[in-house]
Enzyme design. Structure first.
Site, mmCIF file in Angstrom:
data_model
loop_
_atom_site.group_PDB
_atom_site.id
_atom_site.type_symbol
_atom_site.label_atom_id
_atom_site.label_comp_id
_atom_site.label_asym_id
_atom_site.label_seq_id
_atom_site.Cartn_x
_atom_site.Cartn_y
_atom_site.Cartn_z
ATOM 1 N N MET A 312 66.119 56.432 45.728
ATOM 2 C CA MET A 312 64.700 56.129 45.949
ATOM 3 C C MET A 312 64.539 54.661 46.348
ATOM 4 S SD MET A 312 63.225 58.151 42.634
ATOM 5 C CE MET A 312 61.564 57.500 42.689
ATOM 6 N N GLN A 315 65.501 54.174 49.940
ATOM 7 C CA GLN A 315 64.467 54.687 50.844
ATOM 8 C C GLN A 315 63.265 53.735 50.890
ATOM 9 O OE1 GLN A 315 64.179 57.034 53.013
ATOM 10 N NE2 GLN A 315 61.957 56.911 53.327
ATOM 11 N N GLU A 316 62.926 53.187 49.735
ATOM 12 C CA GLU A 316 61.733 52.342 49.654
ATOM 13 C C GLU A 316 61.934 50.977 50.301
ATOM 14 O OE1 GLU A 316 58.884 53.236 48.860
ATOM 15 O OE2 GLU A 316 58.864 54.695 47.245
ATOM 16 N N SER A 317 63.064 50.330 50.004
ATOM 17 C CA SER A 317 63.185 48.920 50.411
ATOM 18 C C SER A 317 64.554 48.561 50.977
ATOM 19 C CB SER A 317 62.940 48.029 49.195
ATOM 20 O OG SER A 317 64.030 48.190 48.288
#
Ligand code: GLU
Length: 488
Positions: A312, A315-317
């Site tokens: 996650m 994917q986010e940063s």
């Protein structure tokens, strides 16, 4: 179930005659059960394979891998249990195939070669691959066979590639190469990646799936023609199992099973793109180690598999603690101000806080989903809700149900989610317009990163990328129920 192996049909013309012949031990050769009859009588399909990410390995849900999944389906079709044996090297794999009461089928990413003609018989093909010469980026790129001269080349002992290089040596006598039966393809790639050897020769499918682990590895050129992978059975004239295998593989091709498995196991590059795959590999080595302990810690405190949290975060940063977006989300887990407050994060740019807050928020969202959504879908729904919000997800579930599809299955709901961006549909929903395509990509990417992180923490890759072995936590990281096997 069966007291004794069934006998061949052609022997079974007269029951009485058979009875007498059996008692007398007659009918000679004719009475010998076929391999297929034998395995059916025993109730298990014994398959020999290699333990590698491209064939068979353990992941967070237990046994997995392209060959495993395919063989498992074959066994199920025959009504048999699958029994997997792994060979340490290709020599013992073929030797195992001939062993009395040993494996009856080899499913190990094998191609048919001249030298193997006497060792095995091969099925129809199920995967087309190209042998590729692999080098380390930054080194001069070889472009033709003559460029291999003077290089340190290592391949698997007894492999199709060793055979291919031996044949090439007849044309280019100065060529030299080594073989090892103590390594797997991932080791060869790592050795190129780290500069321990100059070149290796591997199949394109193995490279495609491993590219994400080895940022410095590059294709130099394709050596020779495309090859086809096949299953193998012991030499001899008993075709019973081979025919079943061929029929199964043809069905798997026709009904899309093979395509789904290829996409799942060898499709990283297709999903991430070449640049995405190299970038991920680089970040895996350079960035993840800085945050790995934080993910592990958050995983332990919230009973979530840390690799899912890490996926996650990527994917986010892209694992950047100071990431910010125009929409006001910030930090490694890209939390909004509101979410950050609700989960007690005072500084979103502090990676430890961000990861901890993201995990806490994920667990909240996960626990608020309707009971009717079971794992593993529940995890994918939780990710979607994390991305788009529970209200919109609920809208999509209602639309899914109205279509006669299953609102508890991610495969169904993800088909409908993009409709939230179309007026004809969102005008009928409670929460209105949403970029419904986004959570679909979000979940798909995270699953892909999660798979890769899981593979990276496999024993055969251990130590190459991620320092510690994966902690297998209970909670949402449950074993996939049998009917859920194809989130493929
Ligand atoms: N496909 C190879 C063979 O049939 C094994 C895997 C490899 O060497 O890349 O020998």
């Amino acid at each position: 179930m069966f007291a004794r192996p069934a006998i061949r049909m052609r022997c079974a013309t007269g029951l009485l005659a058979i009875g007498i012949l059996l008692m007398l031990g007659g009918c000679g050769e004719e009475l010998k059960p076929s391999v297929l009859e034998q395995v059916k009588a025993e109730g298990e399909l014994r398959v020999i394979t290699r333990n590698s990410p491209a064939t068979y390995f353990q992941d967070r849900n237990g046994d997995t891998g392209f060959e495993y999944e395919l063989a498992k389906r074959f066994a199920t079709d025959l009504g048999l249990e699958l029994k997997i044996e792994t060979a340490d090297n290709l020599g013992s794999l073929f030797a195992g195939l001939g062993r009395p009461n040993g494996p009856v089928l080899a499913a190990a990413g094998l191609v048919e070669t001249p030298a193997r003609q006497s060792q095995a018989r091969f099925s129809v093909p199920y995967l087309e691959v190209t042998p590729q010469v692999v080098y380390r980026q930054g080194q001069p790129r070889p472009t033709k066979a003559a460029d291999l001269v003077g290089k340190r080349i290592l391949v698997l002992a007894g492999s199709s590639h060793a055979e291919q290089l031996a044949a090439l040596k007849l044309e280019v006598p100065e060529l030299s190469f080594e073989e090892s039966d103590a390594v797997e393809v991932v080791d060869l790639l790592r050795m190129v990646d780290e500069g321990q050897i100059d070149l290796t020769l591997v199949d394109s499918n193995e490279l495609a799936m491993n590219q994400v682990y080895f940022p410095n590895v590059r294709v130099a050129f394709d050596l020779g023609d495309a090859n086809r992978m096949r299953w193998a059975v012991a030499p001899g004239d008993d075709d019973s199992l081979l025919q079943e295998a061929n029929a199964f593989l043809q069905r798997a091709e026709a009904n899309g099973t093979l395509q789904r498995l290829k996409e799942r196991y060898y499709g990283h590059v297709d999903v991430l793109g070449y640049v995405g795959a190299y970038t991920f590999a680089q970040h895996l080595q350079k960035r993840l180690p800085r945050y790995e302990q934080m993910f592990r810690q958050a995983g332990r405190s919230h009973q979530v598999d840390w690799r899912l949290l890490a996926a996650m975060g990527y994917q986010e940063s892209l694992w950047q603690p100071t990431a910010t977006s125009k929409t006001g989300v910030r930090g490694l887990m890209m939390l909004t101000q509101r979410t950050a407050q609700s989960v007690g994060v005072s500084n979103r740019l502090d990676p430890k806080q961000s990861i901890e807050g993201g995990a806490r928020y994920f667990i909240q969202v996960h626990s608020q989903l309707p009971e009717s959504i079971r794992e593993p879908d529940r995890t994918w729904f939780a990710l979607a809700a994390y991305n788009i919000g529970g209200g919109h997800l609920e809208d999509a579930r209602r639309l899914t149900e109205a279509e006669g599809l299953d609102p508890n299955k991610w495969l169904d709901v993800q088909k409908i989610l993009p409709r939230l961006a179309q007026k004809q549909w969102y005008s009928k929903t409670r929460y209105g317009y949403a970029r419904g395509g986004e959570p679909v990509h979000f979940v798909r990417n995270i699953r892909r990163y999660y798979d890769i992180l899981t593979w990276v923490t496999q024993p055969q890759l251990e130590g190459t990328q991620v320092a510690e072995s994966g902690v297998h936590l209970p909670g949402i990281d449950e074993r996939r129920p049998e009917d859920e096997t194809p989130p493929l």
